[in-house]
Design a protein around this motif. Structure first.
Motif, short mmCIF file in Angstrom:
data_model
loop_
_atom_site.label_atom_id
_atom_site.label_comp_id
_atom_site.label_asym_id
_atom_site.label_seq_id
_atom_site.Cartn_x
_atom_site.Cartn_y
_atom_site.Cartn_z
N CYS A 1 22.94 -35.50 12.51
CA CYS A 1 22.02 -34.70 11.70
C CYS A 1 21.69 -35.36 10.36
O CYS A 1 20.72 -34.98 9.72
CB CYS A 1 22.59 -33.30 11.49
N TYR A 2 22.45 -36.35 9.94
CA TYR A 2 22.16 -37.09 8.71
C TYR A 2 21.40 -38.38 8.97
O TYR A 2 20.87 -38.99 8.07
CB TYR A 2 23.44 -37.44 7.97
N GLY A 3 21.38 -38.83 10.22
CA GLY A 3 20.76 -40.12 10.56
C GLY A 3 19.25 -40.06 10.54
O GLY A 3 18.64 -39.00 10.64
N ASP A 4 18.66 -41.22 10.41
CA ASP A 4 17.20 -41.34 10.45
C ASP A 4 16.74 -41.53 11.88
O ASP A 4 17.52 -41.94 12.75
CB ASP A 4 16.75 -42.53 9.60
N ASN A 5 15.45 -41.27 12.12
CA ASN A 5 14.90 -41.53 13.45
C ASN A 5 15.07 -43.00 13.79
O ASN A 5 14.84 -43.86 12.95
CB ASN A 5 13.42 -41.16 13.50
N ILE A 6 15.47 -43.26 15.01
CA ILE A 6 15.65 -44.64 15.45
C ILE A 6 14.34 -45.10 16.09
O ILE A 6 13.88 -44.50 17.07
CB ILE A 6 16.84 -44.76 16.42
N GLN A 7 13.76 -46.14 15.52
CA GLN A 7 12.48 -46.65 15.98
C GLN A 7 12.54 -47.00 17.48
O GLN A 7 13.49 -47.59 17.94
CB GLN A 7 12.08 -47.90 15.19
N TYR B 1 29.78 -34.42 22.09
CA TYR B 1 29.23 -33.54 21.07
C TYR B 1 27.75 -33.85 20.92
O TYR B 1 27.36 -35.00 20.79
CB TYR B 1 29.94 -33.73 19.73
N LEU B 2 26.93 -32.82 20.94
CA LEU B 2 25.50 -33.01 20.88
C LEU B 2 24.89 -32.05 19.87
O LEU B 2 25.23 -30.87 19.85
CB LEU B 2 24.91 -32.76 22.28
N PHE B 3 24.02 -32.56 19.04
CA PHE B 3 23.31 -31.79 18.03
C PHE B 3 21.85 -31.82 18.45
O PHE B 3 21.23 -32.89 18.40
CB PHE B 3 23.53 -32.43 16.65
N LEU B 4 21.29 -30.70 18.89
CA LEU B 4 19.93 -30.68 19.42
C LEU B 4 18.97 -29.91 18.53
O LEU B 4 19.18 -28.74 18.24
CB LEU B 4 19.90 -30.02 20.81
N SER B 5 17.93 -30.60 18.12
CA SER B 5 16.80 -29.97 17.45
C SER B 5 15.61 -30.22 18.35
O SER B 5 15.04 -31.31 18.35
CB SER B 5 16.58 -30.60 16.07
N LEU B 6 15.26 -29.24 19.15
CA LEU B 6 14.24 -29.43 20.18
C LEU B 6 12.83 -29.16 19.70
O LEU B 6 11.87 -29.52 20.36
CB LEU B 6 14.57 -28.57 21.39
N SER B 7 12.69 -28.51 18.56
CA SER B 7 11.37 -28.21 18.01
C SER B 7 11.55 -27.72 16.57
O SER B 7 12.62 -27.27 16.19
CB SER B 7 10.69 -27.11 18.84
N SER C 1 28.22 -33.92 31.97
CA SER C 1 29.51 -34.26 32.56
C SER C 1 30.68 -34.27 31.59
O SER C 1 31.79 -33.89 31.97
CB SER C 1 29.41 -35.61 33.28
N HIS C 2 30.49 -34.67 30.34
CA HIS C 2 31.60 -34.73 29.38
C HIS C 2 31.39 -33.84 28.16
O HIS C 2 32.19 -33.85 27.24
CB HIS C 2 31.80 -36.17 28.90
N LEU C 3 30.32 -33.07 28.16
CA LEU C 3 29.95 -32.29 26.99
C LEU C 3 30.98 -31.21 26.67
O LEU C 3 31.35 -30.41 27.53
CB LEU C 3 28.57 -31.65 27.22
N LYS C 4 31.47 -31.23 25.42
CA LYS C 4 32.43 -30.23 24.96
C LYS C 4 31.80 -29.24 23.99
O LYS C 4 32.20 -28.09 23.92
CB LYS C 4 33.60 -30.92 24.24
N GLU C 5 30.84 -29.75 23.22
CA GLU C 5 30.25 -28.90 22.18
C GLU C 5 28.79 -29.28 21.99
O GLU C 5 28.43 -30.45 22.04
CB GLU C 5 31.01 -29.10 20.87
N ILE C 6 27.97 -28.25 21.78
CA ILE C 6 26.56 -28.48 21.51
C ILE C 6 26.13 -27.57 20.36
O ILE C 6 26.50 -26.40 20.31
CB ILE C 6 25.71 -28.26 22.78
N ALA C 7 25.40 -28.14 19.42
CA ALA C 7 24.86 -27.39 18.29
C ALA C 7 23.34 -27.36 18.42
O ALA C 7 22.72 -28.40 18.62
CB ALA C 7 25.27 -28.02 16.97
N PHE C 8 22.78 -26.19 18.32
CA PHE C 8 21.33 -26.02 18.41
C PHE C 8 20.79 -25.70 17.03
O PHE C 8 21.28 -24.82 16.34
CB PHE C 8 20.96 -24.87 19.35
N THR C 9 19.75 -26.40 16.66
CA THR C 9 19.06 -26.13 15.41
C THR C 9 17.57 -26.13 15.72
O THR C 9 17.17 -26.15 16.86
CB THR C 9 19.46 -27.15 14.33
N GLY C 10 16.78 -26.16 14.75
CA GLY C 10 15.35 -26.08 15.04
C GLY C 10 14.55 -26.62 13.91
O GLY C 10 14.97 -27.57 13.27
#
Length: 191
Positions: free
Chosen positions: A5-11, A81-87, A138-147
């Motif tokens: 969530c702190y990283g920049d978009n990767i070109q 661990y996955l942090f998803l901002s889908l929109s 397959s290995h997902l333990k935690e997912i955070a949803f934001t927007g």
């Protein structure tokens, strides 16, 4: 796509051209992991390095402090661990958000600053969801949803339907929507 969530978009990496798994295994992500392992201050992690130089505990340090070291994950990196901002679609413009996180802010932001911002739409293609189900779960333990507002997104609902009930969930929400599946199906939910 970003590393955290702190990283920049990767070109060159975007959800319209890469699955989550493809991005995770990409040379760009592999180089960032290698840099972190070797103590190289990768530019993508600049926000954490800057905080640390100011004596503030960064997200990187918080994770290192709270997570037990797992040699297997170190040797065989996988998404746990996955942090998803889908929109950025949202029904409010809270003072804590910005146009990147709330589409409701865009018009006012553009009027004040003269800078165009985009409403990015949530994924609705079957490739995203089939690859998510096949590769990511397959290995997902935690997912955070934001927007935007994740609880108003159909794509979040689709993901909730295919997640195992043992996956921990976190929602960054404005609290104006309710989804009963999150409390009925899942054991660990943070809102």
């Amino acid at each position: 796509l970003v590393t955290c969530c702190y990283g920049d978009n990767i070109q060159g990496l975007h959800r319209s051209t890469h699955t989550i798994e493809q991005a995770f295994k990409s040379p760009e992500f592999q180089q960032i992991r290698l840099n972190l392992i070797n103590g190289v201050k990768d530019a993508n992690c600049k926000k954490c390095w800057d905080l640390e130089e100011q004596g503030v505990e960064s997200l990187r340090q918080q994770e290192l402090r709270t997570e037990e070291f797992d040699q297997d994950v170190f040797n065989n990196p996988r998404l746990e661990y996955l942090f998803l901002s889908l929109s950025n679609q949202c029904n409010l413009k809270c003072r804590t958000c910005s146009p990147s996180d709330s589409s409701f802010w865009i018009k006012e932001f553009e009027q004040r600053n003269g800078v165009k911002k985009t409403v990015y739409l949530e994924p609705d293609d079957s490739l995203f969801f089939s690859s998510f189900k096949q590769d990511t779960l397959s290995h997902l333990k935690e997912i955070a949803f934001t927007g935007g507002e994740p609880l108003m997104m159909k794509s979040v609902q689709r993901i909730l339907e295919i997640l195992d009930s043992n996956v921990s969930l976190t929602f960054y929400t404005n609290g104006t929507f309710y989804n009963p599946i999150i409390l009925e199906k899942f054991k660990d939910v943070n809102i």
